[in-house]
Design a protein around this motif. Structure first.
Motif, PDB file in Angstrom:
ATOM      1  N   MET A  91       0.838  -1.195   0.000  1.00 40.46           N
ATOM      2  CA  MET A  91       0.000   0.000   0.000  1.00 40.46           C
ATOM      3  C   MET A  91       0.875   1.246   0.000  1.00 40.46           C
ATOM      4  SD  MET A  91      -3.100  -1.095   2.519  1.00 40.46           S
ATOM      5  CE  MET A  91      -2.078  -1.429   3.927  1.00 40.46           C
ATOM      6  N   ASP A  93       0.724   5.392   0.890  1.00 41.72           N
ATOM      7  CA  ASP A  93       0.002   6.537   1.454  1.00 41.72           C
ATOM      8  C   ASP A  93       0.298   7.750   0.582  1.00 41.72           C
ATOM      9  OD1 ASP A  93      -1.209   8.494   2.883  1.00 41.72           O
ATOM     10  OD2 ASP A  93      -0.098   8.165   4.744  1.00 41.72           O
ATOM     11  N   ASN A  99      -5.199   4.116   0.471  1.00 40.48           N
ATOM     12  CA  ASN A  99      -3.810   3.665   0.419  1.00 40.48           C
ATOM     13  C   ASN A  99      -3.612   2.426  -0.433  1.00 40.48           C
ATOM     14  OD1 ASN A  99      -3.299   5.732   2.194  1.00 40.48           O
ATOM     15  ND2 ASN A  99      -3.224   4.424   3.993  1.00 40.48           N
ATOM     16  N   LEU A 129       3.191  -0.765   4.033  1.00 40.67           N
ATOM     17  CA  LEU A 129       2.676   0.562   3.705  1.00 40.67           C
ATOM     18  C   LEU A 129       3.851   1.512   3.617  1.00 40.67           C
ATOM     19  CD1 LEU A 129       0.325   2.675   3.473  1.00 40.67           C
ATOM     20  CD2 LEU A 129       0.475   2.908   5.952  1.00 40.67           C
TER      21      LEU A 129
END
Length: 142
Positions: A91, A93, A99, A129
């Motif tokens: 993912m 951001d 995301n 992430l």
């Protein structure tokens, strides 16, 4: 430029492309070759494909031809780009609140290279992430 990039024509090919790649990020553009926003994104992906070939591989998937992932990845936008590394969805951001994917065309090649490189560096460290190098929360000027 979509005809210059490799297409995955069924769910098995998509799964195998994600599973088979050990050391590079798999960038998959879900959408349609005839869609104007996908055409702009494909143009950018084609420009950078050779520059990022050491740490990323780019594939295109037609969401009508391969509907297997539409519900799983919520592919309701005309053009969606997702990242995978060692069989794991990475993912990003971007400051947009979503995301999971990039769901607008990025026309600046260097911006996309920076995002892919950030995904690669973060994924190599085991992060699921990563933070985008550019904040897209003010993508639309009101």
């Amino acid at each position: 430029m979509s005809y210059m990039l490799p297409h995955l024509n069924n769910g098995w090919q998509v799964d195998q492309s994600i599973l088979a790649e050990e050391d590079r990020v798999v960038v998959i553009r879900f959408g349609h070759d005839w869609d104007p926003s996908c055409m702009r994104m494909d143009e950018t992906l084609y420009k950078i494909a050779n520059k990022v070939k050491n740490f990323a591989v780019v594939y295109l998937v037609d969401t009508t031809e391969v509907p297997d992932f539409n519900k799983m990845y919520e592919l309701y936008d005309p053009c969606t780009v997702m990242f995978f590394f060692r069989n794991k969805h990475i993912m990003v951001d971007l400051g947009t609140g979503n995301n999971n994917k990039i769901n607008w065309p990025i026309t600046n090649a260097q911006e996309l290279i920076d995002i892919i490189e950030t995904v690669y560096r973060g994924a190599r460290k085991g992060r699921g992430l990563v933070i985008s190098p550019k904040d897209y929360s003010t993508k639309y000027k009101y």
